[in-house]
Design a protein around this motif. Structure first.
Motif, short mmCIF file in Angstrom:
data_model
loop_
_atom_site.label_atom_id
_atom_site.label_comp_id
_atom_site.label_asym_id
_atom_site.label_seq_id
_atom_site.Cartn_x
_atom_site.Cartn_y
_atom_site.Cartn_z
N SER A 22 0.83 -1.20 0.00
CA SER A 22 0.00 0.00 0.00
C SER A 22 0.87 1.26 0.00
CB SER A 22 -0.98 -0.01 1.17
OG SER A 22 -0.31 0.30 2.36
N LEU A 23 2.00 1.21 0.71
CA LEU A 23 2.90 2.37 0.73
C LEU A 23 3.50 2.62 -0.64
CD1 LEU A 23 4.82 1.84 4.09
CD2 LEU A 23 3.14 3.63 3.58
N GLN A 24 3.85 1.53 -1.31
CA GLN A 24 4.46 1.64 -2.63
C GLN A 24 3.51 2.39 -3.58
OE1 GLN A 24 3.62 -0.35 -5.65
NE2 GLN A 24 5.21 0.77 -6.74
N LYS A 25 2.22 2.02 -3.52
CA LYS A 25 1.22 2.69 -4.37
C LYS A 25 1.02 4.13 -3.95
CE LYS A 25 -1.60 -1.10 -6.02
NZ LYS A 25 -1.84 -2.09 -4.96
N LYS A 26 0.86 4.33 -2.66
CA LYS A 26 0.56 5.66 -2.14
C LYS A 26 1.69 6.63 -2.45
CE LYS A 26 -1.74 6.18 2.18
NZ LYS A 26 -1.60 5.81 3.58
N LEU A 27 2.93 6.19 -2.28
CA LEU A 27 4.07 7.10 -2.41
C LEU A 27 4.76 6.98 -3.75
CD1 LEU A 27 5.58 6.36 1.13
CD2 LEU A 27 4.01 8.20 0.52
N ASP A 28 4.25 6.07 -4.62
CA ASP A 28 4.83 5.84 -5.94
C ASP A 28 6.34 5.60 -5.88
OD1 ASP A 28 4.56 5.45 -8.65
OD2 ASP A 28 5.05 7.53 -9.14
N MET A 29 6.72 4.74 -4.94
CA MET A 29 8.14 4.40 -4.79
C MET A 29 8.50 3.24 -5.70
SD MET A 29 9.01 4.00 -0.77
CE MET A 29 7.63 2.94 -0.50
N SER A 30 9.78 3.09 -5.96
CA SER A 30 10.26 1.84 -6.55
C SER A 30 10.80 1.01 -5.39
CB SER A 30 11.39 2.09 -7.54
OG SER A 30 10.96 3.02 -8.51
N ILE A 31 10.59 -0.30 -5.46
CA ILE A 31 11.09 -1.17 -4.39
C ILE A 31 11.91 -2.30 -4.99
CG2 ILE A 31 10.43 -2.77 -2.54
CD1 ILE A 31 8.01 -1.15 -1.95
N ILE A 32 13.03 -2.59 -4.35
CA ILE A 32 13.73 -3.84 -4.64
C ILE A 32 13.54 -4.71 -3.42
CG2 ILE A 32 15.95 -4.96 -5.08
CD1 ILE A 32 16.94 -2.45 -6.39
N ILE A 33 12.90 -5.85 -3.59
CA ILE A 33 12.69 -6.72 -2.46
C ILE A 33 13.56 -7.96 -2.62
CG2 ILE A 33 10.58 -7.76 -3.41
CD1 ILE A 33 9.63 -7.70 -0.37
N ILE A 34 14.38 -8.18 -1.61
CA ILE A 34 15.34 -9.27 -1.67
C ILE A 34 14.90 -10.35 -0.71
CG2 ILE A 34 17.73 -9.84 -1.03
CD1 ILE A 34 18.26 -6.92 -2.08
N THR A 35 14.77 -11.58 -1.19
CA THR A 35 14.24 -12.62 -0.33
C THR A 35 14.66 -14.00 -0.83
OG1 THR A 35 12.18 -13.62 0.49
CG2 THR A 35 12.07 -12.57 -1.64
#
Lengths: 321, 319
Positions: free
Chosen positions: A199-212
């Motif tokens: 939800s934060l990614q959408k709200k703030l229009d961030m790019s995310i790299i998720i490492i898992t």
């Protein structure tokens, strides 16, 4: 233009045991507002890739031996440390696996969030406190006004991870790197944190790299996935395509190793053998020693990343023309 | 119904805290049975009491109240000597194979120890033969026996842990998160090995894990725990398909979905797991339950048996 472009990145470690090629020619790019997942097992180089982007690789042993990391066209690897500090924790931020060890136990969580606001945003103490409370509310911490005065040990694991996310958001980052953000958490709490990140990614229009290491987390979060093995990206594709039709034998093996909740199998199909040592990589395809399709050809030289239809890529001889 | 191997009745374990009048109710009145030849999965989140239950079952911890019987014999009354003899038949595999293997001993020394203690009459040659047999059985190579734990990868170390657990031909093995510390591709190898060994040695497992996918794959029956209580126990099919208890529903819906395209409705639990020092009144799950009723806040539900044999602790009308 992509927000982030990593080109042929090489991060090596020089130790008594020899040269460890933790990241050996990694290339990928990330557009604004997208989520890239990097998945792989221990030692595949996924965390070193993310630390390289933050330029946090331990300088006593680690060195960037080649390639470039372009953030909005600017090569991070060439930036003087002073300039890098303006980016780090501000425009690029990171959250780590273990929130307890990443938070300072002797300061209140409010103080720790405010520190970055005062440093990067030039706020005074009062402004910073107000913003810290706002950030805690944003990440879903109840009674934020009260909680801001608490110390990390007073919070549960899930709450601590929310605080870490609040800290990471303090600089309004364009890029958030999340390194195993839910690995230390229970499943119901993991579900909460992933929901929050989405939800934060959408709200703030961030790019995310998720490492898992968890393909399930990738399936939930990522638009695109890069699968890493022994310092290389072995496959890259849109998330749904990768899960529906994995191409690289390692990706297929990884998926078969996870029991399916929907359908029962007698035995899990496994990948035999172990990941090769960082100090003694096979000359050819690094997966060849564990691959059931391997032949003499695979062991001769390193395999190139082959572009397939639809923009997906795979590093396997069987797909080379 | 097959033979009952382990019978646990009203088991409680309270740990003292630094405050005098407060205790941690790690396990709060659980009763269940483990049948010969089956694998009972125990699943729950941190602090639900699953590991404590496992240790109590083996009498590695003394219960505050309640009893554990193994093959009809009540463990609480046993003398040290008799308990020691019984230990041959009940073993444990730990989560972290690095912490549970002595770093100063070679694999041979680690695996020879059970024979030296329990079979002092065996000669070195006989022990050597046994150890190489074990090593082969868990998929390690003969030359590995002179190595130290740090020379192995995590998966190999867990193989040593498994070899040690089966050295004395036990009947019952508690597996406490045996693959949680391993990479997925190695997890699958170890799970398959544990399956093979179960068949070969006719083992009964109590398999403790927080990983719902592995529990589903590996177990015959499943026990779901929450805050020291059993909320639901039944056959794997009943637990995963019927999903009667609201906590079981939430837990199962929280598993990230990999293979199917439709993501289904996710039940997102609000809040954290309450502290076992100060558990909620009534049903321990009520503060996070979406179907909470008045009675749930006051009265703790007891396990009720459904038509298919599943037991559920919930005030809701279930069938």
């Amino acid at each position: 233009m992509s927000l982030l472009e990593v080109k042929d990145l090489k991060t090596y470690f020089y130790t008594d045991a020899g040269v460890g090629k933790a990241v050996d020619g990694v290339t990928f790019s990330l557009d604004k507002g997208k989520v890239l997942g990097i998945v792989g097992e221990s030692g595949c180089g996924k965390s070193v890739t993310s630390l390289s982007i933050m330029r946090l690789v331990d300088p006593t042993t680690g060195r960037y031996e080649g390639g470039s990391i372009l953030f909005e066209g600017q090569d991070i690897l060439k930036l003087p440390e002073k300039e890098m500090r303006k980016l780090r924790g501000n425009r690029i931020s990171m959250i780590f696996q273990e929130p307890m060890t990443s938070l300072n136990p002797v300061f209140t969580i409010g103080y720790q969030i405010e520190e970055s606001l005062i440093l990067h945003k030039g706020m005074d103490k009062k402004q910073a406190r107000e913003r810290a409370v706002e950030l805690l509310e944003l990440v879903g911490i109840p009674e934020a006004k009260k909680r801001v005065e608490e110390y990390p040990h007073q919070l549960s694991g899930g709450m601590r991870q929310r605080v870490m996310i609040a800290m990471a958001l303090a600089g309004d980052p364009e890029l958030l790197i999340a390194d195993e953000p839910t690995t230390a958490l229970d499943v119901t709490i993991q579900a909460q944190i992933l929901e929050l990140l989405k939800s934060l990614q959408k709200k703030l229009d961030m790019s995310i790299i998720i490492i898992t290491h968890d393909l399930g987390v990738i399936a939930e979060m990522a638009d695109e996935v890069a699968v890493m093995y022994a310092g290389d990206i072995v496959e890259k594709a849109a998330t749904r395509e990768l899960f529906d039709d994995p191409k690289h034998p390692y990706t297929i093996g990884l998926m078969n190793s996870i029991p399916d909740v929907e359908e029962d199998v007698e035995r899990l199909r496994t990948l035999e053998g172990l990941v090769p040592s960082l100090y003694d990589m096979p000359a050819g395809c690094r997966f060849a020693p564990r691959c059931r399709f391997a032949c003499a050809e695979c062991e001769k030289q390193r395999i190139r990343l082959t572009e397939l239809a639809g923009g997906r890529q795979v590093r396997c001889r069987r797909y080379e023309q | 119904m097959s033979e009952v191997l382990v019978d646990v009745k009203n088991l409680k374990k309270y740990f003292p805290t630094s405050e005098k009048d407060k205790v941690v109710k790690a396990v709060d009145d659980v009763s269940f049975r483990i049948f010969k030849g089956e694998t009972l999965g125990v699943v729950g989140e941190s602090g639900c009491g699953k590991s404590t239950t496992g240790r109590l079952t083996l009498k590695l911890l003394e219960p505050t109240a309640g009893s554990v019987s193994f093959k009809g014999q009540d463990l609480s009354g046993l003398k040290r000597k008799d308990m020691r003899a019984l230990r041959r038949e009940m073993q444990i595999i730990f989560q972290d194979p690095y912490a549970s293997l002595d770093p100063r001993k070679t694999v041979f020394q680690i695996l020879a120890e059970p024979y030296r203690i329990h079979h002092p009459e065996m000669s070195r040659e006989q022990i050597y033969e046994k150890v190489t047999g074990l090593i082969d059985c868990v998929g390690l190579r003969p030359e590995h026996i002179y190595r130290y734990p740090h020379e192995f990868s995590g998966g190999q170390r867990q193989r040593v842990g498994i070899a040690r657990a089966i050295a004395l031909n036990p009947e019952f093995v508690v597996c406490d998160e045996p693959v949680s510390a391993l990479d997925v591709s190695i997890q699958a190898q170890v799970i398959n090995l544990m399956q093979d060994i179960k068949k070969e040695f006719n083992l009964t497992y109590m398999f403790i894990s927080h990983d719902l996918r592995i529990i589903k794959h590996f177990c015959d029956r499943v026990m779901v725990m929450y805050l020291g209580n059993i909320v639901e126990i039944g056959s794997k099919e009943a637990i995963y398909e019927k999903r009667r208890h609201p906590y079981t529903q939430a837990l199962l819906s929280a598993i990230p979905n990999i293979k199917s395209k439709d993501k289904g409705e996710r039940i997102l639990l609000t809040g954290d797991i309450p502290s076992p020092v100060n558990p909620p009144s009534g049903c321990p799950f009520h503060p996070r339950c979406s179907q909470c009723m008045e009675i749930c806040k006051k009265e703790k539900p007891v396990l009720r048996t459904m038509e298919d044999g599943t037991q559920v602790a919930c005030h809701l009308e279930l069938s």
